[in-house]
Design a protein around this motif. Sequence first.
Motif, PDB file in Angstrom:
ATOM      1  N   HIS A 231      36.360  30.354  38.702  1.00 16.77           N
ATOM      2  CA  HIS A 231      36.407  31.720  38.231  1.00 16.77           C
ATOM      3  C   HIS A 231      37.771  32.000  37.601  1.00 16.77           C
ATOM      4  O   HIS A 231      37.879  32.539  36.496  1.00 16.77           O
ATOM      5  CB  HIS A 231      36.169  32.641  39.425  1.00 16.77           C
ATOM      6  CG  HIS A 231      35.980  34.068  39.052  1.00 16.77           C
ATOM      7  ND1 HIS A 231      34.912  34.508  38.325  1.00 16.77           N
ATOM      8  CD2 HIS A 231      36.753  35.151  39.302  1.00 16.77           C
ATOM      9  CE1 HIS A 231      35.020  35.805  38.155  1.00 16.77           C
ATOM     10  NE2 HIS A 231      36.135  36.230  38.730  1.00 16.77           N
ATOM     11  N   VAL A 232      38.819  31.587  38.344  1.00 15.74           N
ATOM     12  CA  VAL A 232      40.181  31.808  37.851  1.00 15.74           C
ATOM     13  C   VAL A 232      40.390  31.055  36.538  1.00 15.74           C
ATOM     14  O   VAL A 232      40.888  31.605  35.555  1.00 15.74           O
ATOM     15  CB  VAL A 232      41.226  31.351  38.904  1.00 15.74           C
ATOM     16  CG1 VAL A 232      42.624  31.348  38.311  1.00 15.74           C
ATOM     17  CG2 VAL A 232      41.172  32.281  40.113  1.00 15.74           C
ATOM     18  N   ASN A 233      39.962  29.801  36.504  1.00 14.17           N
ATOM     19  CA  ASN A 233      40.112  28.992  35.295  1.00 14.17           C
ATOM     20  C   ASN A 233      39.375  29.626  34.128  1.00 14.17           C
ATOM     21  O   ASN A 233      39.886  29.716  33.025  1.00 14.17           O
ATOM     22  CB  ASN A 233      39.565  27.576  35.516  1.00 14.17           C
ATOM     23  CG  ASN A 233      40.498  26.776  36.418  1.00 14.17           C
ATOM     24  OD1 ASN A 233      41.640  27.189  36.649  1.00 14.17           O
ATOM     25  ND2 ASN A 233      40.021  25.667  36.932  1.00 14.17           N
ATOM     26  N   ALA A 234      38.127  30.076  34.442  1.00 10.84           N
ATOM     27  CA  ALA A 234      37.317  30.656  33.381  1.00 10.84           C
ATOM     28  C   ALA A 234      37.996  31.887  32.814  1.00 10.84           C
ATOM     29  O   ALA A 234      37.993  32.120  31.606  1.00 10.84           O
ATOM     30  CB  ALA A 234      35.931  31.018  33.931  1.00 10.84           C
ATOM     31  N   ARG A 235      38.542  32.654  33.734  1.00 13.00           N
ATOM     32  CA  ARG A 235      39.233  33.869  33.282  1.00 13.00           C
ATOM     33  C   ARG A 235      40.429  33.517  32.400  1.00 13.00           C
ATOM     34  O   ARG A 235      40.652  34.135  31.361  1.00 13.00           O
ATOM     35  CB  ARG A 235      39.725  34.664  34.501  1.00 13.00           C
ATOM     36  CG  ARG A 235      38.686  35.619  35.046  1.00 13.00           C
ATOM     37  CD  ARG A 235      39.066  37.061  34.719  1.00 13.00           C
ATOM     38  NE  ARG A 235      40.222  37.483  35.485  1.00 13.00           N
ATOM     39  CZ  ARG A 235      40.144  38.110  36.670  1.00 13.00           C
ATOM     40  NH1 ARG A 235      38.981  38.378  37.182  1.00 13.00           N
ATOM     41  NH2 ARG A 235      41.231  38.475  37.316  1.00 13.00           N
ATOM     42  N   ALA A 236      41.163  32.463  32.854  1.00 14.76           N
ATOM     43  CA  ALA A 236      42.339  32.046  32.095  1.00 14.76           C
ATOM     44  C   ALA A 236      41.937  31.598  30.692  1.00 14.76           C
ATOM     45  O   ALA A 236      42.593  31.906  29.703  1.00 14.76           O
ATOM     46  CB  ALA A 236      43.052  30.907  32.836  1.00 14.76           C
TER      47      ALA A 236
ATOM     48  N   ALA B 285      39.210  32.514  29.230  1.00 14.06           N
ATOM     49  CA  ALA B 285      38.524  33.573  28.504  1.00 14.06           C
ATOM     50  C   ALA B 285      39.493  34.548  27.854  1.00 14.06           C
ATOM     51  O   ALA B 285      39.120  35.249  26.925  1.00 14.06           O
ATOM     52  CB  ALA B 285      37.587  34.327  29.438  1.00 14.06           C
ATOM     53  N   VAL B 286      40.700  34.591  28.333  1.00 13.17           N
ATOM     54  CA  VAL B 286      41.621  35.606  27.815  1.00 13.17           C
ATOM     55  C   VAL B 286      41.837  35.525  26.306  1.00 13.17           C
ATOM     56  O   VAL B 286      41.662  36.521  25.614  1.00 13.17           O
ATOM     57  CB  VAL B 286      42.965  35.566  28.588  1.00 13.17           C
ATOM     58  CG1 VAL B 286      43.980  36.477  27.938  1.00 13.17           C
ATOM     59  CG2 VAL B 286      42.748  35.966  30.033  1.00 13.17           C
TER      60      VAL B 286
ATOM     61  N   SER C 232      38.385  36.703  23.560  1.00 18.22           N
ATOM     62  CA  SER C 232      37.956  37.835  24.359  1.00 18.22           C
ATOM     63  C   SER C 232      36.433  38.022  24.334  1.00 18.22           C
ATOM     64  O   SER C 232      35.782  37.726  23.340  1.00 18.22           O
ATOM     65  CB  SER C 232      38.618  39.117  23.863  1.00 18.22           C
ATOM     66  OG  SER C 232      38.137  39.383  22.562  1.00 18.22           O
TER      67      SER C 232
ATOM     68  N   ARG D 113      32.772  35.765  28.615  1.00 20.60           N
ATOM     69  CA  ARG D 113      32.924  35.497  30.050  1.00 20.60           C
ATOM     70  C   ARG D 113      31.980  34.406  30.497  1.00 20.60           C
ATOM     71  O   ARG D 113      30.782  34.608  30.505  1.00 20.60           O
ATOM     72  CB  ARG D 113      32.638  36.771  30.846  1.00 20.60           C
ATOM     73  CG  ARG D 113      33.791  37.740  30.776  1.00 20.60           C
ATOM     74  CD  ARG D 113      33.639  38.766  31.841  1.00 20.60           C
ATOM     75  NE  ARG D 113      34.648  39.797  31.659  1.00 20.60           N
ATOM     76  CZ  ARG D 113      34.493  41.013  32.126  1.00 20.60           C
ATOM     77  NH1 ARG D 113      33.402  41.322  32.744  1.00 20.60           N
ATOM     78  NH2 ARG D 113      35.439  41.907  31.957  1.00 20.60           N
ATOM     79  N   GLN D 114      32.490  33.326  30.946  1.00 24.75           N
ATOM     80  CA  GLN D 114      31.784  32.111  31.375  1.00 24.75           C
ATOM     81  C   GLN D 114      30.347  32.097  30.904  1.00 24.75           C
ATOM     82  O   GLN D 114      29.424  32.316  31.629  1.00 24.75           O
ATOM     83  CB  GLN D 114      31.856  31.868  32.884  1.00 24.75           C
ATOM     84  CG  GLN D 114      31.638  33.061  33.773  1.00 24.75           C
ATOM     85  CD  GLN D 114      31.457  32.607  35.225  1.00 24.75           C
ATOM     86  OE1 GLN D 114      30.794  31.639  35.519  1.00 24.75           O
ATOM     87  NE2 GLN D 114      32.067  33.287  36.147  1.00 24.75           N
TER      88      GLN D 114
END
Lengths: 323, 508
Positions: free
Chosen positions: B493-498, B500-501, B504, B507-508
């Motif tokens: 989740h954290v990686n995906a968010r990183a 995804a930034v 924009s 989201r995964q």
Amino acid sequence: MTSIRTSGGTTRVASLTSLASLVAAALIGTSPSASAADTLDVVVPFAAGGATDIVARSFEPTFSQQLGVTSVVRNVAGASATVGTAEVANSEGNPNIIGYEPAGALTIQPSLKDLPYGPDSFTYICRTVSNPMFLMVSKSSDITSFQQLSDESQEQPFLYGSSGPGTLPHLAMAALTVNSDLKAQHVPYSGSGPAMNALAGNEIQIMADTETILENYDLRPLAVFAEHRVEGYPDVPTMQELGLPEMDFAVWQGVVAPKGISDERAQQYADACKATVESEKFKTFAEKAKAGIAYLGPDDFKAYVEQRVEANKQVLKDAGLTE
Amino acid sequence: MDVILAAAGDAFTWHALLAIVVGTWAGIIIGGLPGLGSVVGLTIFLPFTFGMDVITSMALLIGVYCGSVYGGSITAILINTPGTPQSAATTFDGYPMTQQGRVDEALGWATFASFFGGVLSCVLLIFCAPQLAKFAVNFGSVEVFALVCLAMLCIVGVSQGSTLKGLVCGMMGFFFSMVGSDPITGADRFTFGNYSLSAGLTLIPVVVGAFALSEVFVRFATRDDEAAKIPEARLRLPGLREIVRRGIELIRGSFIGSFVGALPGTGAAAAAFISYASAQKLSPRRANLGKGEPDGIIASESSNNAVTGSSFIPTLALGIPGDVVTAMMMGAMVIHGITPGVRLMADQAQTVYSLFVVLIIVNVAMLILSKPSIGLFRYLFKLPQGYVMGGIVMFSFIGAVSVRGNPLDLIVMALTGVLAYVLRRGGYPLAPLVIGMVLGPELESSLRRGLLISRGDFFAFFTHSGIASFLFVLIGLFVVWTLWSSFIQWRQHVNARADAVPSSGNRQ
């Protein structure tokens, strides 16, 4: 097949009326009427299908026939049978309700808990059946006498099971441990079945219960909680013969009505009960179900209940279950 | 062999078969109506059996029992309201499938899994009853405690989103189950000095309030006619290829159910939760569970119907009724002069074999009758929604009070319904509440009995027996596994968010 249809038809009507009366009773509260109506409420304080219920359901048809009324068995279960018993007690003066009661709800629970009824809340009709209790161990154990059991318990106390706290199997064993050298501790189960499972798995070693249980499982009787030896078990000694004080514990059932009913009605009930217990139909059933017919009339039954209440009160006190 | 043929002859008489058809069909309908469950069904039919011979009366009662366990799944799938507590776990995946328009498929899987579980447990009952009974006897208080702990773990899995909210509801259910008489001392507790509470809160009123009544509230409150519309229910049985693909799930669920059923006092609801918990760990499609995955329905329905057959194992092999239902069957046997007990199998071989035959016919009858039964529910649910919901409320009240005839249960049901509505609005899952209620009493009494037996030493539990140690190790593994997989998920989740930034919106 025709017999199925006819009996099914009437019972379906009966169960529908009982369902309807349940709903009605729940919505408007039971309204006691002073006059005897055509429908009699037979409260059984256990769930349908249990040991007491089966006897009650065999008792009820002949009983209502004798009275000339239609009766409905109603199972009001919960809290060691006290909920259903309380409902009978709370119907003071109502001539259309009786309770088919087990021993515990009448003679143990009132001393154990704060209940809305006591021994004075009822008009006693009759005792129907009674079976003495046996002290028993698993057949796979090597214990064959009470003396041996008592001796072996000195090092490490045994564990005895029961069908729940404050039940007759519990009380009988509590009385025995108080009055003899036997060292044993109580482990309650939620009924005789689970307790028997525990006995088969050697989680507990001792159980006190009736002949039905004794015959159905691989158990060995060591003594009987009764005044005299029991027919069919000539080798099983009574507690007195073992040099212990008299201990009389039996699983019995009886019929009670709420107090405040007319003497005439009480007499009708008593006559109907006597005739039912003596009927061939009930006798045949009792034999099949191994229920020992032990009729007591209104006065004897009342005296018996009072005597049992006192005796059980003493056991509860001695065993430290009440103050 | 002669005995088996004679037994089959007893079972294939026309009145026994009629009793099976009537019983099974009535059972399915009663089970499907929210509030009316197995016990109520049997209570209604028990007086009918007094005038019948033993096989016919057994056939009727077994039909009602097996039918009601299956029937509960129909309403669980259609309107998110389990008809019986045994089918509570079926709602987890059954209702999402309905919302996705896959209602025929969901009903098909529920029907087939029920049939499969029922038949497999019959086979085990016929061939392995003595062995299974011997094994079940080894399950003393400590082992049962470990097993129940294992089942409790599934609270985490069905909490969907918030584990904390799930635990809150689980504890609430656990607390509800403690009201009434203390199982060890018999003293009243949490009754606030009110006598009517001393009978305790029982499962049926709470389940009916939590699911059926709150569902009615939710449907009326949302006022979204499109979402509240009950889809037309049709049955589509899974194809052979599908069955083979999910065969392992069917077999696992059925075995878990068969085994739990053989333990006295555990029951079908607990079996369904234990089975669902295992599917959460072992199903290859576990990521989808709770979102409309047939494996979830299979886990629940195959195991609860497997209990129907195997609950006869302790009854027949040891004479010990495993639950309320088998206790009622034993009662019916006594009326007909058959004394259940250790010698039943030897003394009454023919009756016992006819019982086996009846069980199998009942399961086949269930499969055949599933289509007309579902048709009936389709017809019922076509009525204007006001009538359907009104009917559900009525049956809920009848069901709640008819379990033990205590008016308190009506109040309990109504209040639970309101509470459950508030909880649902707050995003709290209701399943843990029921799990707490189902498993709580067993957890508590087995723990306390275990402590009496080990004389107060909790650490002795871990080394009490091989089975106990094994189960506790399994619990440890489950906990570690859950923590590990949530850690992995969190990292992804954290990686995906990183990732995804920069780009924009992706989201995964």
